[in-house]
Design an enzyme around this catalytic site. Structure first.
Site, PDB file in Angstrom:
ATOM      1  N   ARG A  43      -9.274  -0.401  16.040  1.00 50.07           N
ATOM      2  CA  ARG A  43      -9.317   0.521  14.895  1.00 50.07           C
ATOM      3  C   ARG A  43     -10.420   0.025  13.974  1.00 50.07           C
ATOM      4  O   ARG A  43     -11.499   0.574  13.948  1.00 50.07           O
ATOM      5  CB  ARG A  43      -7.931   0.549  14.211  1.00 50.07           C
ATOM      6  CG  ARG A  43      -7.754   1.633  13.196  1.00 50.07           C
ATOM      7  CD  ARG A  43      -6.341   1.681  12.646  1.00 50.07           C
ATOM      8  NE  ARG A  43      -5.942   0.440  11.962  1.00 50.07           N
ATOM      9  CZ  ARG A  43      -4.763   0.261  11.371  1.00 50.07           C
ATOM     10  NH1 ARG A  43      -3.854   1.215  11.389  1.00 50.07           N
ATOM     11  NH2 ARG A  43      -4.474  -0.885  10.769  1.00 50.07           N
ATOM     12  N   MET A  50      13.650  24.069   2.141  1.00 50.89           N
ATOM     13  CA  MET A  50      12.824  23.360   1.154  1.00 50.89           C
ATOM     14  C   MET A  50      13.665  22.525   0.182  1.00 50.89           C
ATOM     15  O   MET A  50      13.318  21.383  -0.132  1.00 50.89           O
ATOM     16  CB  MET A  50      11.970  24.369   0.371  1.00 50.89           C
ATOM     17  CG  MET A  50      10.983  23.706  -0.568  1.00 50.89           C
ATOM     18  SD  MET A  50      10.037  24.874  -1.535  1.00 50.89           S
ATOM     19  CE  MET A  50       8.997  25.606  -0.297  1.00 50.89           C
ATOM     20  N   LYS A 101       0.841  -1.206   0.000  1.00 48.29           N
ATOM     21  CA  LYS A 101       0.000   0.000   0.000  1.00 48.29           C
ATOM     22  C   LYS A 101       0.872   1.250   0.000  1.00 48.29           C
ATOM     23  O   LYS A 101       2.087   1.174   0.205  1.00 48.29           O
ATOM     24  CB  LYS A 101      -0.938  -0.028   1.196  1.00 48.29           C
ATOM     25  CG  LYS A 101      -0.243  -0.073   2.534  1.00 48.29           C
ATOM     26  CD  LYS A 101      -1.248  -0.275   3.639  1.00 48.29           C
ATOM     27  CE  LYS A 101      -0.546  -0.332   4.972  1.00 48.29           C
ATOM     28  NZ  LYS A 101      -1.423  -0.118   6.084  1.00 48.29           N
ATOM     29  N   TYR A 150      17.996  28.986   8.586  1.00 45.26           N
ATOM     30  CA  TYR A 150      16.870  29.785   9.082  1.00 45.26           C
ATOM     31  C   TYR A 150      16.857  29.779  10.603  1.00 45.26           C
ATOM     32  O   TYR A 150      16.957  28.718  11.226  1.00 45.26           O
ATOM     33  CB  TYR A 150      15.543  29.213   8.582  1.00 45.26           C
ATOM     34  CG  TYR A 150      15.274  29.476   7.125  1.00 45.26           C
ATOM     35  CD1 TYR A 150      15.097  30.767   6.647  1.00 45.26           C
ATOM     36  CD2 TYR A 150      15.187  28.428   6.220  1.00 45.26           C
ATOM     37  CE1 TYR A 150      14.841  31.017   5.303  1.00 45.26           C
ATOM     38  CE2 TYR A 150      14.933  28.654   4.875  1.00 45.26           C
ATOM     39  CZ  TYR A 150      14.759  29.954   4.424  1.00 45.26           C
ATOM     40  OH  TYR A 150      14.509  30.190   3.100  1.00 45.26           O
TER      41      TYR A 150
HETATM   42  C1  LIG Z   1      -3.832  -4.652   8.036  1.00 45.90           C
HETATM   43  C2  LIG Z   1      -2.357  -4.527   7.850  1.00 45.90           C
HETATM   44  N1  LIG Z   1      -1.618  -5.629   7.711  1.00 45.90           N
HETATM   45  C3  LIG Z   1      -0.278  -5.572   7.541  1.00 45.90           C
HETATM   46  C4  LIG Z   1       0.387  -4.372   7.530  1.00 45.90           C
HETATM   47  C5  LIG Z   1       1.882  -4.344   7.377  1.00 45.90           C
HETATM   48  O1  LIG Z   1       2.461  -3.795   8.540  1.00 45.90           O
HETATM   49  P1  LIG Z   1       4.040  -3.653   8.676  1.00 45.90           P
HETATM   50  O2  LIG Z   1       4.445  -2.649   7.640  1.00 45.90           O
HETATM   51  O3  LIG Z   1       4.237  -3.141  10.050  1.00 45.90           O
HETATM   52  O4  LIG Z   1       4.607  -4.966   8.415  1.00 45.90           O
HETATM   53  C6  LIG Z   1      -0.343  -3.198   7.671  1.00 45.90           C
HETATM   54  C7  LIG Z   1       0.348  -1.911   7.665  1.00 45.90           C
HETATM   55  O5  LIG Z   1       0.078  -1.004   8.374  1.00 45.90           O
HETATM   56  C8  LIG Z   1      -1.752  -3.273   7.847  1.00 45.90           C
HETATM   57  O6  LIG Z   1      -2.499  -2.182   7.989  1.00 45.90           O
END
Ligand SMILES: Cc1ncc(COP(=O)(O)O)c(C=O)c1O
Length: 357
Positions: free
Chosen positions: A130, A301, A35, A253
């Site tokens: 969550r 920047m 992701k 800065y």
């Molecule tokens: C549902 C779920 N599974 C697996 C992972 C992978 O986690 P990690 O990057 O800590 O291995 C994530 C990442 O946040 C997640 O949201």
């Protein structure tokens, strides 16, 4: 000299890290988490490098569809499932798995038009608080899904909240609660993120879901006992100037760094406009031509200044490594009060991405 702010993605490191995962969880299949543009490393190049994984996980259709368009035939799991019922036909058509975490998603599946059934993963909330169904609702959710013509195979999933701390008893309790919630109901299970994969064999289940460790960063809060992972990204810039500053000179800065002695200070061609964290404080480690040096003054920047006392021979054109080979991103993240995940994800499009075999 052109401006260099470059992330090199090491495909071999991704593959080696996948092999580390397989060694740690020999009995489980591996769902590689890709992701957020593969944690900022680039979705398709990472999918190519990790094509040996058994499944791929992303967060939404915008991340899943490019995988299918590029020809990846893996099981692709959307970790938050569909965001509205009208996405369901695309899940069916593109053979995407949906994590089901909320009652409204059950309603959507039950009222979905007939089509190819989609494979689902029931998310049980065992302590992350969550997403997910409470353990006591799990059996009822399973029964509703099993009765639903829009649903194909059913699997189970939970997410570990504290596996990054090897001493935290929460993880064992989550594993127990997950097993109790599922009881005798059929279906493969998945619990472990990277920390669970590398540190908690009891949580391996049928599928592990590593993300950060595939990119070569340790998932554990204690820097010690770093697993044998190789950084999959090296972020680098170049020194574009080197000055001899005098004791008392203030750098950048707000004069955020005052030279404690006469000393060399370099300017590197990268800044917060590239995603380097502006809040990184004085002393945050960087490598200059392989020598350990330190951030000096506020990040700008397009540039940042470097205390070159650790690299006195440094000259314009020298390579500055912000993280990667020789400088794990976790060390930089620790200094900057964040986590490697955020460093990776925040890189901006201005950073040139190069994939190296
Ligand atoms: C549902 C779920 N599974 C697996 C992972 C992978 O986690 P990690 O990057 O800590 O291995 C994530 C990442 O946040 C997640 O949201």
């Amino acid at each position: 000299m052109t401006r260099i702010a470059r992330a090199t993605i090491h495909a071999a490191a991704l593959r080696e890290n996948l092999a580390v995962v397989r060694r740690h969880a020999p009995g489980a299949r591996v769902m590689a988490v890709l992701k957020a543009d593969a944690y900022g490393h680039g979705l398709l190049p990472v999918a190519d490098a990790l094509a040996g994984a058994d499944a791929l996980a992303v967060s939404c259709l915008a991340e899943a569809l490019p995988l299918r368009e590029a020809g990846f035939g893996h099981r692709v799991v959307l970790l938050e499932g569909f965001f509205s019922g009208d996405e369901i036909p695309l899940f069916a058509e593109r053979r995407l798995d949906a994590v089901i975490h909320a009652p409204w998603q059950l309603d959507c599946l039950e009222s979905a038009a007939r089509g190819r059934p989609i494979d689902v993963w029931i998310k049980v909330d065992t302590g992350m608080h969550r997403l997910g169904f409470p353990p006591e609702a799990a059996a009822g959710v399973y029964r509703r899904l099993r009765a639903c013509p829009a649903v194909g195979e059913i699997r189970w999933l939970t997410h570990l909240a504290s596996a990054d701390d090897r001493d935290d008893p929460t993880t064992g309790a989550q594993v127990d609660d997950f097993e109790a919630a599922r009881g005798e109901l059929p279906g493969e299970v998945s619990l472990a993120n990277s920390a669970g994969t590398l540190g908690w064999p009891v949580a391996h289940g049928d599928w592990v879901r590593p993300g950060i460790c595939l990119y070569g960063a340790s998932p554990f809060i204690d820097g010690g006992g770093r697993p044998p992972l190789r950084p999959a990204m090296t972020l680098e810039a170049r020194l574009i100037a080197v000055h001899r500053r005098c004791k008392g000179d203030r750098i950048g800065y707000g004069g955020g760094f005052t030279c404690p002695e006469d000393m060399p200070v370099g300017v590197a061609s990268i800044g917060y406009g590239d995603g380097y964290p502006r809040h990184a404080p004085n002393g945050t480690p960087v490598l200059v031509a392989g020598h350990l040096a330190a951030l000096a003054g506020r990040v700008s920047m397009d540039m940042l200044c470097v205390d070159l006392r650790g690299a006195p021979q440094a000259a314009p054109g020298d390579r500055v490594t912000l993280w990667g080979e020789g400088l794990p991103a976790e060390r930089v993240a620790d200094a900057a009060g964040t986590i490697a995940y955020e460093l990776f994800c925040r890189l901006t499009p201005r950073v040139e991405r190069i994939v190296e075999e």
